[in-house]
Motif scaffolding. Structure first.
Motif, PDB file in Angstrom:
ATOM      1  N   SER A  41       0.821  -1.217   0.000  1.00 41.43           N
ATOM      2  CA  SER A  41       0.000   0.000   0.000  1.00 41.43           C
ATOM      3  C   SER A  41       0.851   1.261   0.000  1.00 41.43           C
ATOM      4  O   SER A  41       0.359   2.327  -0.363  1.00 41.43           O
ATOM      5  CB  SER A  41      -0.959   0.005   1.197  1.00 41.43           C
ATOM      6  OG  SER A  41      -0.257   0.242   2.403  1.00 41.43           O
ATOM      7  N   VAL A  42       2.123   1.155   0.403  1.00 40.17           N
ATOM      8  CA  VAL A  42       2.988   2.346   0.435  1.00 40.17           C
ATOM      9  C   VAL A  42       4.178   2.266  -0.510  1.00 40.17           C
ATOM     10  O   VAL A  42       4.652   3.287  -0.995  1.00 40.17           O
ATOM     11  CB  VAL A  42       3.485   2.662   1.873  1.00 40.17           C
ATOM     12  CG1 VAL A  42       2.315   2.985   2.789  1.00 40.17           C
ATOM     13  CG2 VAL A  42       4.319   1.541   2.446  1.00 40.17           C
ATOM     14  N   VAL A  43       4.674   1.078  -0.780  1.00 41.00           N
ATOM     15  CA  VAL A  43       5.884   0.901  -1.587  1.00 41.00           C
ATOM     16  C   VAL A  43       5.525   0.741  -3.057  1.00 41.00           C
ATOM     17  O   VAL A  43       4.595   0.018  -3.401  1.00 41.00           O
ATOM     18  CB  VAL A  43       6.685  -0.338  -1.098  1.00 41.00           C
ATOM     19  CG1 VAL A  43       7.894  -0.595  -1.977  1.00 41.00           C
ATOM     20  CG2 VAL A  43       7.088  -0.180   0.362  1.00 41.00           C
ATOM     21  N   ARG A  44       6.278   1.431  -3.935  1.00 44.55           N
ATOM     22  CA  ARG A  44       6.128   1.260  -5.381  1.00 44.55           C
ATOM     23  C   ARG A  44       7.253   0.349  -5.874  1.00 44.55           C
ATOM     24  O   ARG A  44       8.247   0.126  -5.188  1.00 44.55           O
ATOM     25  CB  ARG A  44       6.197   2.616  -6.086  1.00 44.55           C
ATOM     26  CG  ARG A  44       5.045   3.541  -5.698  1.00 44.55           C
ATOM     27  CD  ARG A  44       5.244   4.907  -6.257  1.00 44.55           C
ATOM     28  NE  ARG A  44       6.560   5.379  -5.790  1.00 44.55           N
ATOM     29  CZ  ARG A  44       7.002   6.616  -5.863  1.00 44.55           C
ATOM     30  NH1 ARG A  44       6.268   7.533  -6.390  1.00 44.55           N
ATOM     31  NH2 ARG A  44       8.192   6.944  -5.400  1.00 44.55           N
ATOM     32  N   ASP A  45       7.113  -0.132  -7.107  1.00 44.38           N
ATOM     33  CA  ASP A  45       8.060  -1.117  -7.646  1.00 44.38           C
ATOM     34  C   ASP A  45       9.523  -0.679  -7.588  1.00 44.38           C
ATOM     35  O   ASP A  45      10.379  -1.468  -7.247  1.00 44.38           O
ATOM     36  CB  ASP A  45       7.686  -1.487  -9.082  1.00 44.38           C
ATOM     37  CG  ASP A  45       6.449  -2.383  -9.122  1.00 44.38           C
ATOM     38  OD1 ASP A  45       6.227  -3.124  -8.150  1.00 44.38           O
ATOM     39  OD2 ASP A  45       5.711  -2.319 -10.117  1.00 44.38           O
ATOM     40  N   GLY A  46       9.847   0.558  -7.903  1.00 45.14           N
ATOM     41  CA  GLY A  46      11.241   0.984  -7.931  1.00 45.14           C
ATOM     42  C   GLY A  46      11.797   1.465  -6.612  1.00 45.14           C
ATOM     43  O   GLY A  46      12.994   1.749  -6.489  1.00 45.14           O
ATOM     44  N   ASP A  47      10.960   1.564  -5.581  1.00 44.73           N
ATOM     45  CA  ASP A  47      11.410   2.067  -4.285  1.00 44.73           C
ATOM     46  C   ASP A  47      12.370   1.088  -3.610  1.00 44.73           C
ATOM     47  O   ASP A  47      12.349  -0.111  -3.880  1.00 44.73           O
ATOM     48  CB  ASP A  47      10.206   2.301  -3.361  1.00 44.73           C
ATOM     49  CG  ASP A  47       9.330   3.453  -3.809  1.00 44.73           C
ATOM     50  OD1 ASP A  47       9.806   4.323  -4.563  1.00 44.73           O
ATOM     51  OD2 ASP A  47       8.151   3.474  -3.396  1.00 44.73           O
ATOM     52  N   ILE A  48      13.165   1.622  -2.706  1.00 48.00           N
ATOM     53  CA  ILE A  48      14.097   0.814  -1.919  1.00 48.00           C
ATOM     54  C   ILE A  48      13.487   0.602  -0.537  1.00 48.00           C
ATOM     55  O   ILE A  48      13.027   1.551   0.094  1.00 48.00           O
ATOM     56  CB  ILE A  48      15.468   1.513  -1.791  1.00 48.00           C
ATOM     57  CG1 ILE A  48      16.128   1.603  -3.162  1.00 48.00           C
ATOM     58  CG2 ILE A  48      16.359   0.784  -0.786  1.00 48.00           C
ATOM     59  CD1 ILE A  48      17.357   2.494  -3.204  1.00 48.00           C
ATOM     60  N   VAL A  49      13.481  -0.642  -0.089  1.00 47.58           N
ATOM     61  CA  VAL A  49      12.995  -0.966   1.253  1.00 47.58           C
ATOM     62  C   VAL A  49      14.132  -1.613   2.028  1.00 47.58           C
ATOM     63  O   VAL A  49      14.629  -2.675   1.649  1.00 47.58           O
ATOM     64  CB  VAL A  49      11.777  -1.918   1.217  1.00 47.58           C
ATOM     65  CG1 VAL A  49      11.313  -2.216   2.641  1.00 47.58           C
ATOM     66  CG2 VAL A  49      10.652  -1.337   0.383  1.00 47.58           C
ATOM     67  N   TRP A  50      14.544  -0.951   3.096  1.00 44.00           N
ATOM     68  CA  TRP A  50      15.532  -1.507   4.020  1.00 44.00           C
ATOM     69  C   TRP A  50      14.768  -2.312   5.064  1.00 44.00           C
ATOM     70  O   TRP A  50      14.002  -1.746   5.842  1.00 44.00           O
ATOM     71  CB  TRP A  50      16.318  -0.397   4.705  1.00 44.00           C
ATOM     72  CG  TRP A  50      17.264   0.329   3.821  1.00 44.00           C
ATOM     73  CD1 TRP A  50      17.051   1.499   3.150  1.00 44.00           C
ATOM     74  CD2 TRP A  50      18.609  -0.059   3.522  1.00 44.00           C
ATOM     75  NE1 TRP A  50      18.175   1.859   2.453  1.00 44.00           N
ATOM     76  CE2 TRP A  50      19.146   0.925   2.664  1.00 44.00           C
ATOM     77  CE3 TRP A  50      19.407  -1.143   3.886  1.00 44.00           C
ATOM     78  CZ2 TRP A  50      20.443   0.860   2.169  1.00 44.00           C
ATOM     79  CZ3 TRP A  50      20.684  -1.207   3.402  1.00 44.00           C
ATOM     80  CH2 TRP A  50      21.203  -0.234   2.556  1.00 44.00           C
ATOM     81  N   HIS A  51      14.975  -3.620   5.077  1.00 45.08           N
ATOM     82  CA  HIS A  51      14.336  -4.479   6.076  1.00 45.08           C
ATOM     83  C   HIS A  51      15.396  -4.809   7.120  1.00 45.08           C
ATOM     84  O   HIS A  51      16.402  -5.443   6.810  1.00 45.08           O
ATOM     85  CB  HIS A  51      13.791  -5.757   5.430  1.00 45.08           C
ATOM     86  CG  HIS A  51      12.844  -6.483   6.329  1.00 45.08           C
ATOM     87  ND1 HIS A  51      13.275  -7.202   7.415  1.00 45.08           N
ATOM     88  CD2 HIS A  51      11.503  -6.563   6.320  1.00 45.08           C
ATOM     89  CE1 HIS A  51      12.226  -7.704   8.026  1.00 45.08           C
ATOM     90  NE2 HIS A  51      11.133  -7.325   7.374  1.00 45.08           N
ATOM     91  N   LEU A  52      15.153  -4.384   8.361  1.00 44.06           N
ATOM     92  CA  LEU A  52      16.157  -4.523   9.408  1.00 44.06           C
ATOM     93  C   LEU A  52      15.985  -5.801  10.227  1.00 44.06           C
ATOM     94  O   LEU A  52      16.024  -5.798  11.444  1.00 44.06           O
ATOM     95  CB  LEU A  52      16.151  -3.278  10.307  1.00 44.06           C
ATOM     96  CG  LEU A  52      16.309  -1.951   9.571  1.00 44.06           C
ATOM     97  CD1 LEU A  52      16.462  -0.801  10.548  1.00 44.06           C
ATOM     98  CD2 LEU A  52      17.467  -1.990   8.590  1.00 44.06           C
ATOM     99  N   GLY A  53      15.804  -6.883   9.524  1.00 45.55           N
ATOM    100  CA  GLY A  53      15.900  -8.197  10.139  1.00 45.55           C
ATOM    101  C   GLY A  53      14.606  -8.884  10.504  1.00 45.55           C
ATOM    102  O   GLY A  53      13.558  -8.275  10.664  1.00 45.55           O
TER     103      GLY A  53
END
Length: 180
Positions: A41-53
């Motif tokens: 709902s917030v992230v678009r295809d080209g966005d970067i998502v840092w997942h911290l574990g």
């Protein structure tokens, strides 16, 4: 070229039944579905998502199926549940198409500011005396903010289970700095 946003999140624990004790879901399937929907709902295809574990507790096939449904270019800072008992990256995590190889620590820049990324909360972090920020997971919203350090995990009360931007995560902290 489209504008790329960066988001931060942690502690999805996809497939981890123990999380049902702390989250308002009846089944793992319901929890997984909600976490996927809120992410997308917030992230678009080209966005970067840092997942911290602590990404997923599922087997390799189910973890890959969930990963493929999530929008964005995903980067992982390893958490304790992403590793096996020997300290190696679990096969179900290592086999995913991460934007960069999973790492134990990372730094990035947001709005010209330095952000230190780790799964674990730290009392002091790289360049903390120079105004850097520190984002972490692991504590599931149970630790209070400390200076410019905060939990960005899905269980933090202000994120609504979704990845959040640097500005959203730091807004209240900035307001507190102004008041102090």
């Amino acid at each position: 070229m489209a504008f790329t946003s960066q988001y931060f999140t942690a502690d999805h624990h996809f497939g981890h039944a123990l999380m049902l004790q702390f989250r308002p879901f009846d089944t793992v399937e319901e929890m997984d579905r909600c976490l996927i929907e809120t992410w997308n709902s917030v992230v678009r295809d080209g966005d970067i998502v840092w997942h911290l574990g602590d990404f997923s507790y599922h087997d390799e096939a189910r973890t890959k199926a969930i990963f493929s449904q999530l929008k964005g270019r995903k980067r992982l800072v390893l958490g304790n549940h992403d590793l096996d008992n020997r300290g190696d990256v679990r096969k179900s995590i290592a086999s995913l198409a991460w934007d960069q190889p999973p790492m134990h620590y990372a730094e990035c820049k947001q709005d010209g500011e330095r952000v230190i990324l780790n799964h674990y909360a730290q009392r002091t972090w790289n360049a903390s005396v120079h105004g850097s920020w520190h984002f972490y997971g692991h504590s599931h919203g149970r630790l209070p903010e400390y200076g410019r350090s905060r939990d960005v995990g899905v269980d933090s009360g202000d994120v609504g289970y979704a990845p959040a931007t640097f500005r959203n995560l730091t807004a209240a902290m900035r307001d507190a700095e102004i008041v102090s």
